[in-house]
Design a protein around this motif. Structure first.
Motif, PDB file in Angstrom:
ATOM      1  N   ALA A 169       2.374 -13.148  -2.506  1.00 27.72           N
ATOM      2  CA  ALA A 169       2.159 -12.317  -1.317  1.00 27.72           C
ATOM      3  C   ALA A 169       4.316 -12.854  -0.712  1.00 27.72           C
ATOM      4  O   ALA A 169       4.586 -13.968  -0.736  1.00 27.72           O
ATOM      5  N   ARG A 172       0.992  -3.303   1.359  1.00 29.22           N
ATOM      6  CA  ARG A 172       2.352  -3.614   2.394  1.00 29.22           C
ATOM      7  C   ARG A 172       1.895  -2.822   3.771  1.00 29.22           C
ATOM      8  O   ARG A 172       1.699  -2.003   3.993  1.00 29.22           O
ATOM      9  N   TYR A 173       2.599  -4.088   4.274  1.00 24.35           N
ATOM     10  CA  TYR A 173       2.232  -4.123   5.989  1.00 24.35           C
ATOM     11  C   TYR A 173       3.478  -3.922   6.735  1.00 24.35           C
ATOM     12  O   TYR A 173       4.619  -4.560   6.643  1.00 24.35           O
ATOM     13  N   TYR A 174       3.950  -2.788   7.218  1.00 21.87           N
ATOM     14  CA  TYR A 174       4.879  -2.829   8.001  1.00 21.87           C
ATOM     15  C   TYR A 174       4.582  -2.990   9.318  1.00 21.87           C
ATOM     16  O   TYR A 174       3.601  -1.794   9.600  1.00 21.87           O
ATOM     17  N   GLU A 215      14.323 -12.435   1.112  1.00 20.90           N
ATOM     18  CA  GLU A 215      13.100 -11.936   0.512  1.00 20.90           C
ATOM     19  C   GLU A 215      12.507 -13.163   0.419  1.00 20.90           C
ATOM     20  O   GLU A 215      13.107 -14.180  -0.533  1.00 20.90           O
ATOM     21  N   GLY A 226       8.299 -15.522  -0.621  1.00 17.61           N
ATOM     22  CA  GLY A 226       7.173 -15.311  -0.927  1.00 17.61           C
ATOM     23  C   GLY A 226       6.890 -16.362  -1.701  1.00 17.61           C
ATOM     24  O   GLY A 226       7.827 -17.777  -2.015  1.00 17.61           O
ATOM     25  N   ILE A 241      10.825  -5.881   9.174  1.00 19.94           N
ATOM     26  CA  ILE A 241      10.330  -6.534   8.493  1.00 19.94           C
ATOM     27  C   ILE A 241       8.802  -6.046   7.484  1.00 19.94           C
ATOM     28  O   ILE A 241       7.944  -4.938   8.117  1.00 19.94           O
ATOM     29  N   CYS A 242       8.137  -6.665   6.492  1.00 20.52           N
ATOM     30  CA  CYS A 242       7.269  -6.109   5.518  1.00 20.52           C
ATOM     31  C   CYS A 242       6.472  -7.320   5.338  1.00 20.52           C
ATOM     32  O   CYS A 242       7.783  -8.068   4.366  1.00 20.52           O
ATOM     33  N   PHE A 243       5.764  -7.199   4.825  1.00 27.82           N
ATOM     34  CA  PHE A 243       4.704  -7.926   4.231  1.00 27.82           C
ATOM     35  C   PHE A 243       3.616  -6.854   3.546  1.00 27.82           C
ATOM     36  O   PHE A 243       3.156  -6.355   3.486  1.00 27.82           O
ATOM     37  N   THR A 244       4.108  -8.050   2.054  1.00 23.28           N
ATOM     38  CA  THR A 244       3.320  -7.301   0.867  1.00 23.28           C
ATOM     39  C   THR A 244       2.624  -8.587   0.299  1.00 23.28           C
ATOM     40  O   THR A 244       2.847  -9.490   0.346  1.00 23.28           O
ATOM     41  N   VAL A 261       7.191 -12.109   2.355  1.00 25.67           N
ATOM     42  CA  VAL A 261       7.907 -11.252   3.548  1.00 25.67           C
ATOM     43  C   VAL A 261       9.709 -10.976   3.505  1.00 25.67           C
ATOM     44  O   VAL A 261      10.402 -11.507   2.818  1.00 25.67           O
ATOM     45  N   ASN A 262       9.738  -9.736   3.870  1.00 26.02           N
ATOM     46  CA  ASN A 262      10.807  -8.962   2.566  1.00 26.02           C
ATOM     47  C   ASN A 262      11.733  -8.522   4.947  1.00 26.02           C
ATOM     48  O   ASN A 262      10.991  -7.766   5.453  1.00 26.02           O
TER      49      ASN A 262
END
Length: 270
Positions: free
Chosen positions: A219, A186-188, A232, A234, A193-196, A221-222
């Motif tokens: 994959a 998980r990358y903020y 969200e 993906g 905005i967060c990508f998982t 995006v939130n």
């Protein structure tokens, strides 16, 4: 007396702070997702009543049915160092066609040139536990988290076929499970905005039930819209292979499905 009162108040404040920190440590957020999800892939089945071998039937090749569909995807997540999640998805199909080749489905033979009707359903749910290892790095509001997960995929398949010309019909169903393990990242890259990305795989063999292969990758995006509302979107790709075979009667049911498609929905955050 004043000093004692201040000491008691200080201890109570410290206790509440520690409790709040512990709660955040174990569960930071509770999320509820409702989304529309596309399903593009293949659907295969082979079913026998034990007296005659079943034919490998493809919805797209043998029955001339487009296996692409849309369904409802629902998910409940508890986010934190320790968390859990539940999700559910279903695809269903109806077919009315003329057979171009012979096919054996349990007790009936679907002959070439005969009119055939059918219904098919594939649905599955997941129960998973998640463990976060924390952030690999932090830079301001940016951070990269990593963790692992373990759980069970529960699958339920149903097929019904009717030879309209001969007025014969039969059905088959299979409900089974498959344990799995996986990893997630998980990358903020912004405050809202967060990508998982996540991947999970497993296999299962017990008694008459066998799941030789299960894999799912996703994959997403939130984007936070408000304090309790997020958007969200993906893409999820899934491969299922589930089998049942009665060693005494020879009766068996085998369902294989690949499903890949986008989804988008709204997320309530508590």
């Amino acid at each position: 007396l004043k000093e004692q009162l201040e000491e008691v108040v200080g201890r109570l404040a410290a206790k509440k702070k520690a409790e709040a920190k512990l709660a955040r440590k174990f569960m930071e957020e509770l999320q509820v997702l409702g989304a529309a999800r596309g399903s593009f892939g293949t659907f295969w089945l082979r079913c026998s009543n034990g007296t005659t071998p079943g034919t490998l039937i493809s919805l797209s090749q043998v029955l001339d049915l487009d296996p692409n569909a849309a369904g409802v995807h629902a998910e409940l997540r508890a986010m934190g160092r320790f968390g859990f999640s539940f999700d559910f998805f279903q695809t269903s199909y109806s077919v009315s066609t003329m057979m171009t080749e012979d096919a054996q489905f349990r007790s009936i033979t679907l002959q070439s040139g005969h009119d055939v009707k059918g219904r098919f359903r594939g649905r599955w749910g997941t129960v998973a536990l998640h463990l976060g290892f924390g952030s690999l790095f932090r830079s301001g509001y940016r951070r990269f988290d990593v963790g692992v997960s373990a759980g069970v995929r529960i699958a339920d398949y149903y097929a019904w076929l009717r030879d309209v010309t001969d007025s014969e019909e039969d059905n088959a169903s299979l409900t089974t499970v498959c344990p799995f393990g996986g990893v997630w990242f998980r990358y903020y890259f912004a405050t809202d905005i967060c990508f998982t990305a996540r991947a999970a795989s497993g296999a299962f063999n017990y008694g008459d039930y066998n799941s030789p292969y299960f894999f799912e990758g996703a994959a997403l995006v939130n984007i936070k819209l408000a304090s309790i509302l997020s958007f969200e979107a993906g893409y999820i790709f899934t491969v299922h292979k589930f089998r049942y075979e009665d060693s005494d009667t020879g009766e068996y049911s085998r369902f294989e499905q690949t499903s890949g498609g986008p989804y988008l929905g709204l997320l309530l955050v508590f």
